[in-house]
Design a protein around this motif. Structure first.
Motif, PDB file in Angstrom:
ATOM      1  N   ILE A  25      32.272  40.366  40.028  1.00  0.00           N
ATOM      2  CA  ILE A  25      32.609  40.281  41.450  1.00  0.00           C
ATOM      3  C   ILE A  25      31.444  39.705  42.257  1.00  0.00           C
ATOM      4  O   ILE A  25      31.606  39.282  43.390  1.00  0.00           O
ATOM      5  CB  ILE A  25      33.038  41.671  41.982  1.00  0.00           C
ATOM      6  CG1 ILE A  25      33.794  41.520  43.287  1.00  0.00           C
ATOM      7  CG2 ILE A  25      31.849  42.603  42.094  1.00  0.00           C
ATOM      8  CD1 ILE A  25      34.564  42.759  43.701  1.00  0.00           C
ATOM      9  N   SER A  49      36.082  37.579  40.261  1.00  0.00           N
ATOM     10  CA  SER A  49      37.183  38.450  40.667  1.00  0.00           C
ATOM     11  C   SER A  49      36.840  39.905  40.386  1.00  0.00           C
ATOM     12  O   SER A  49      35.869  40.214  39.721  1.00  0.00           O
ATOM     13  CB  SER A  49      38.463  38.069  39.918  1.00  0.00           C
ATOM     14  OG  SER A  49      38.281  38.261  38.540  1.00  0.00           O
ATOM     15  N   ASP A  50      37.672  40.771  40.902  1.00  0.00           N
ATOM     16  CA  ASP A  50      37.572  42.198  40.642  1.00  0.00           C
ATOM     17  C   ASP A  50      38.199  42.471  39.271  1.00  0.00           C
ATOM     18  O   ASP A  50      39.193  41.843  38.915  1.00  0.00           O
ATOM     19  CB  ASP A  50      38.334  42.958  41.739  1.00  0.00           C
ATOM     20  CG  ASP A  50      38.148  44.442  41.635  1.00  0.00           C
ATOM     21  OD1 ASP A  50      38.780  45.043  40.746  1.00  0.00           O
ATOM     22  OD2 ASP A  50      37.387  45.001  42.438  1.00  0.00           O
ATOM     23  N   GLU A  53      41.991  42.908  38.748  1.00  0.00           N
ATOM     24  CA  GLU A  53      42.905  41.801  39.048  1.00  0.00           C
ATOM     25  C   GLU A  53      43.207  40.915  37.845  1.00  0.00           C
ATOM     26  O   GLU A  53      43.871  39.902  37.985  1.00  0.00           O
ATOM     27  CB  GLU A  53      42.298  40.932  40.159  1.00  0.00           C
ATOM     28  CG  GLU A  53      42.079  41.675  41.456  1.00  0.00           C
ATOM     29  CD  GLU A  53      41.331  40.832  42.474  1.00  0.00           C
ATOM     30  OE1 GLU A  53      40.884  39.719  42.150  1.00  0.00           O
ATOM     31  OE2 GLU A  53      41.178  41.307  43.609  1.00  0.00           O
TER      32      GLU A  53
END
Length: 76
Positions: A25, A49-50, A53
Motif C-alpha cells: 500500500i 493496493s490494499d 482488494e
C-alpha cells in the motif's frame, strides 16, 4: 504488504519460470522494489493496493507472514 522482502529475491535463486508480484500500500516502498527488480532478470510486476482488494487464488505462493495477525484481527 511485501515491504522490502523482494530485495531478498536474489538469494532465493528463482528460476526463469517464476514471476514475482510485489504488492504494497506504500508507494515509496514499491518504488524501491521496482528499481531493484528492474535491475535483475526476475520477471515481475508491482501492485499498489490494499491486501484485501486482491484475489490471491491466482497465485501459487503468497508471503504474508507479518500480515496474518492483522488479517485475523479484521476477520478476513
Amino acid at each position: 504488504g511485501c515491504g522490502l522482502f523482494p530485495l531478498c529475491c536474489h538469494y532465493l535463486q528463482l528460476n526463469q519460470k517464476v514471476h514475482y508480484t510485489a504488492q504494497d500500500i506504500h508507494k515509496g516502498v514499491l518504488s524501491i522494489v521496482e528499481i531493484y527488480l528492474s535491475h535483475t532478470k526476475i520477471s515481475h510486476n508491482i501492485l499498489h493496493s490494499d491486501i484485501t482488494e486482491i484475489d490471491y487464488s491466482q497465485y501459487d505462493l503468497v508471503f504474508i507472514f507479518k500480515l496474518l495477525p492483522i488479517l485475523r484481527h479484521r476477520n478476513y
